[in-house]
Each structure stands twice: as C-alpha cells, then as structure tokens.
Enzyme design. Sequence first.
Site, PDB file in Angstrom:
ATOM      1  N   ASP A  30     -37.995 -53.405 -59.374  1.00 30.61           N
ATOM      2  CA  ASP A  30     -38.822 -52.947 -58.252  1.00 30.61           C
ATOM      3  C   ASP A  30     -38.888 -51.418 -58.291  1.00 30.61           C
ATOM      4  O   ASP A  30     -37.868 -50.744 -58.462  1.00 30.61           O
ATOM      5  CB  ASP A  30     -38.215 -53.426 -56.929  1.00 30.61           C
ATOM      6  CG  ASP A  30     -39.188 -53.272 -55.767  1.00 30.61           C
ATOM      7  OD1 ASP A  30     -39.540 -54.297 -55.160  1.00 30.61           O
ATOM      8  OD2 ASP A  30     -39.595 -52.129 -55.471  1.00 30.61           O
ATOM      9  N   ASN A  86     -41.575 -63.027 -49.593  1.00 30.70           N
ATOM     10  CA  ASN A  86     -42.416 -62.833 -48.410  1.00 30.70           C
ATOM     11  C   ASN A  86     -43.801 -63.442 -48.617  1.00 30.70           C
ATOM     12  O   ASN A  86     -44.353 -63.355 -49.720  1.00 30.70           O
ATOM     13  CB  ASN A  86     -42.578 -61.335 -48.124  1.00 30.70           C
ATOM     14  CG  ASN A  86     -41.251 -60.654 -47.843  1.00 30.70           C
ATOM     15  OD1 ASN A  86     -40.366 -61.229 -47.213  1.00 30.70           O
ATOM     16  ND2 ASN A  86     -41.096 -59.424 -48.318  1.00 30.70           N
ATOM     17  N   HIS A  92     -44.305 -59.522 -44.071  1.00 34.11           N
ATOM     18  CA  HIS A  92     -43.972 -58.355 -44.909  1.00 34.11           C
ATOM     19  C   HIS A  92     -44.391 -58.466 -46.366  1.00 34.11           C
ATOM     20  O   HIS A  92     -43.847 -57.761 -47.217  1.00 34.11           O
ATOM     21  CB  HIS A  92     -42.469 -58.016 -44.836  1.00 34.11           C
ATOM     22  CG  HIS A  92     -41.995 -57.755 -43.443  1.00 34.11           C
ATOM     23  ND1 HIS A  92     -42.289 -56.590 -42.772  1.00 34.11           N
ATOM     24  CD2 HIS A  92     -41.301 -58.519 -42.583  1.00 34.11           C
ATOM     25  CE1 HIS A  92     -41.779 -56.658 -41.563  1.00 34.11           C
ATOM     26  NE2 HIS A  92     -41.179 -57.813 -41.413  1.00 34.11           N
ATOM     27  N   GLN A  93     -45.360 -59.326 -46.671  1.00 34.37           N
ATOM     28  CA  GLN A  93     -45.862 -59.343 -48.052  1.00 34.37           C
ATOM     29  C   GLN A  93     -46.874 -58.214 -48.232  1.00 34.37           C
ATOM     30  O   GLN A  93     -47.835 -58.107 -47.465  1.00 34.37           O
ATOM     31  CB  GLN A  93     -46.538 -60.685 -48.380  1.00 34.37           C
ATOM     32  CG  GLN A  93     -46.990 -60.771 -49.840  1.00 34.37           C
ATOM     33  CD  GLN A  93     -47.645 -62.101 -50.192  1.00 34.37           C
ATOM     34  OE1 GLN A  93     -48.061 -62.847 -49.309  1.00 34.37           O
ATOM     35  NE2 GLN A  93     -47.745 -62.396 -51.477  1.00 34.37           N
ATOM     36  N   HIS A  99     -43.741 -63.302 -55.488  1.00 38.09           N
ATOM     37  CA  HIS A  99     -42.621 -62.596 -56.138  1.00 38.09           C
ATOM     38  C   HIS A  99     -41.335 -62.823 -55.348  1.00 38.09           C
ATOM     39  O   HIS A  99     -41.333 -62.792 -54.129  1.00 38.09           O
ATOM     40  CB  HIS A  99     -42.903 -61.104 -56.296  1.00 38.09           C
ATOM     41  CG  HIS A  99     -43.358 -60.419 -55.044  1.00 38.09           C
ATOM     42  ND1 HIS A  99     -44.631 -60.531 -54.553  1.00 38.09           N
ATOM     43  CD2 HIS A  99     -42.704 -59.603 -54.176  1.00 38.09           C
ATOM     44  CE1 HIS A  99     -44.743 -59.827 -53.444  1.00 38.09           C
ATOM     45  NE2 HIS A  99     -43.586 -59.247 -53.192  1.00 38.09           N
ATOM     46  N   PHE A 100     -40.277 -63.060 -56.094  1.00 39.65           N
ATOM     47  CA  PHE A 100     -38.939 -63.186 -55.517  1.00 39.65           C
ATOM     48  C   PHE A 100     -38.205 -61.872 -55.755  1.00 39.65           C
ATOM     49  O   PHE A 100     -38.130 -61.397 -56.881  1.00 39.65           O
ATOM     50  CB  PHE A 100     -38.164 -64.332 -56.182  1.00 39.65           C
ATOM     51  CG  PHE A 100     -38.684 -65.693 -55.811  1.00 39.65           C
ATOM     52  CD1 PHE A 100     -39.817 -66.218 -56.420  1.00 39.65           C
ATOM     53  CD2 PHE A 100     -38.050 -66.446 -54.835  1.00 39.65           C
ATOM     54  CE1 PHE A 100     -40.300 -67.459 -56.067  1.00 39.65           C
ATOM     55  CE2 PHE A 100     -38.533 -67.684 -54.474  1.00 39.65           C
ATOM     56  CZ  PHE A 100     -39.663 -68.202 -55.084  1.00 39.65           C
ATOM     57  N   HIS A 101     -37.691 -61.294 -54.675  1.00 36.17           N
ATOM     58  CA  HIS A 101     -36.850 -60.108 -54.799  1.00 36.17           C
ATOM     59  C   HIS A 101     -35.405 -60.569 -55.020  1.00 36.17           C
ATOM     60  O   HIS A 101     -34.927 -61.456 -54.300  1.00 36.17           O
ATOM     61  CB  HIS A 101     -36.832 -59.304 -53.497  1.00 36.17           C
ATOM     62  CG  HIS A 101     -38.153 -58.759 -53.039  1.00 36.17           C
ATOM     63  ND1 HIS A 101     -38.474 -57.423 -53.149  1.00 36.17           N
ATOM     64  CD2 HIS A 101     -39.212 -59.350 -52.433  1.00 36.17           C
ATOM     65  CE1 HIS A 101     -39.675 -57.222 -52.626  1.00 36.17           C
ATOM     66  NE2 HIS A 101     -40.145 -58.361 -52.178  1.00 36.17           N
TER      67      HIS A 101
HETATM   68  P1  AMP Z   1     -43.433 -57.424 -50.765  1.00 33.85           P
HETATM   69  O1  AMP Z   1     -43.362 -56.608 -49.510  1.00 33.85           O
HETATM   70  O2  AMP Z   1     -42.516 -58.612 -50.721  1.00 33.85           O
HETATM   71  O3  AMP Z   1     -44.855 -57.814 -51.117  1.00 33.85           O
HETATM   72  O4  AMP Z   1     -42.861 -56.515 -51.914  1.00 33.85           O
HETATM   73  C1  AMP Z   1     -43.645 -55.818 -52.827  1.00 33.85           C
HETATM   74  C2  AMP Z   1     -42.701 -55.040 -53.696  1.00 33.85           C
HETATM   75  O5  AMP Z   1     -43.392 -54.617 -54.856  1.00 33.85           O
HETATM   76  C3  AMP Z   1     -42.119 -53.784 -53.037  1.00 33.85           C
HETATM   77  O6  AMP Z   1     -40.700 -53.885 -53.009  1.00 33.85           O
HETATM   78  C4  AMP Z   1     -42.591 -52.648 -53.948  1.00 33.85           C
HETATM   79  O7  AMP Z   1     -41.635 -51.630 -54.116  1.00 33.85           O
HETATM   80  C5  AMP Z   1     -42.854 -53.385 -55.246  1.00 33.85           C
HETATM   81  N1  AMP Z   1     -43.835 -52.755 -56.124  1.00 33.85           N
HETATM   82  C6  AMP Z   1     -45.078 -52.342 -55.799  1.00 33.85           C
HETATM   83  N2  AMP Z   1     -45.694 -51.813 -56.865  1.00 33.85           N
HETATM   84  C7  AMP Z   1     -44.813 -51.908 -57.905  1.00 33.85           C
HETATM   85  C8  AMP Z   1     -44.851 -51.522 -59.280  1.00 33.85           C
HETATM   86  N3  AMP Z   1     -45.922 -50.951 -59.823  1.00 33.85           N
HETATM   87  N4  AMP Z   1     -43.760 -51.772 -60.031  1.00 33.85           N
HETATM   88  C9  AMP Z   1     -42.669 -52.350 -59.502  1.00 33.85           C
HETATM   89  N5  AMP Z   1     -42.584 -52.740 -58.220  1.00 33.85           N
HETATM   90  C10 AMP Z   1     -43.627 -52.506 -57.418  1.00 33.85           C
END
Ligand code: AMP
Length: 141
Positions: A30, A86, A92-93, A99-101
């Site tokens: 991330d 999310n 919060h998406q 995507h899984f964090h």
């Molecule tokens: P979400 O809020 O669950 O949609 O999380 C999106 C995540 O994508 C956030 O934690 C961002 O930091 C991450 N993100 C956005 N753009 C990039 C990128 N180019 N490379 C890596 N992570 C990213």
Amino acid sequence: MAETIFTKILSGDIPCHKVYEDDLVFAFLDIGPLSKGHTLVIPKEPAETLDQLSDESAAAIGRVLPRLCRAVMKVSACTAYNVLENNLPLAHQAVFHVHFHIIPKPNENGGLGIKWPAGSLSSAEGTKLAAELSSAISADS
Ligand code: AMP
C-alpha cells in the site's frame, strides 16, 4: 467496469512494489501504509466489490491470504494484524476494485484503529435473522 488505479497497476501502466502474483491474484505494498508491511491483495478480475467477485477468484484469494499474512508478519515482526476489505464509499472504499488490506498492528496506537460499537442480539431476533440469511444464501447457490 471503469478503469481504476489498480487495473493500471495490473496492466503495468503504473508502478507498484509487487510482493506476489499468480494466475488470479496480485499483491503489492500500500502506498499509504498504516504500518510497516501494509499490503494489498487484489483479484486480477476487475470486480468492484466483494459480492461481485467470482467464486474462482474468491477461492484463489482465500487460498493465498494466510501465506501472505505469514510473510507480512515475518517481515514486519508483528504477531497481531488486521485483514480489511471495504465495499463502497460509505464503508471507506476509495478504489473500486476489490482489495484486501493486510495491516500489521505493531502496538496499541499503530496500524488500524477500529470503532466497535457493539449492540445486542435477542434470541428471537437472532432466530429470524439467521433464517432470513440462510434462505438468501440458498437462493444464491
Ligand atoms: P480503500 O479505502 O479500502 O479503497 O483503500 C484503498 C487503498 O489503496 C489505500 O490504502 C491507498 O493507500 C491505496 N492505494 C491507492 N493508490 C495506490 C497505489 N498507486 N499503490 C498502492 N496503493 C495505493
């Protein structure tokens, strides 16, 4: 489905720090980590939310998630971590590609902070809700 930053990462148009790839799954760091080792695991299939993901991609992610968690634990030297997924902005998406964090929780203040306003579930409510959910699951099989 509209192109997202993650489809551009998958196509190589945008760089990333890749940590894993197979036929159906891709994982990378991330860019705005909540803690050291914060990793994103995505299907190559461009589904916007988890409920739209195919069984095949979901199974592929499920198969590899524990291994990726173990790698994140080892490299970030943590034993506690959260896996977060999310769906839609209200939840919060920000990027509309599933995507899984994997987020290490190194200490009380680091990693993911969660509010957990637990309610209560009565026996009658639980019986009714479980029946509704069971029947929704059967109708979707
Ligand atoms: P979400 O809020 O669950 O949609 O999380 C999106 C995540 O994508 C956030 O934690 C961002 O930091 C991450 N993100 C956005 N753009 C990039 C990128 N180019 N490379 C890596 N992570 C990213």
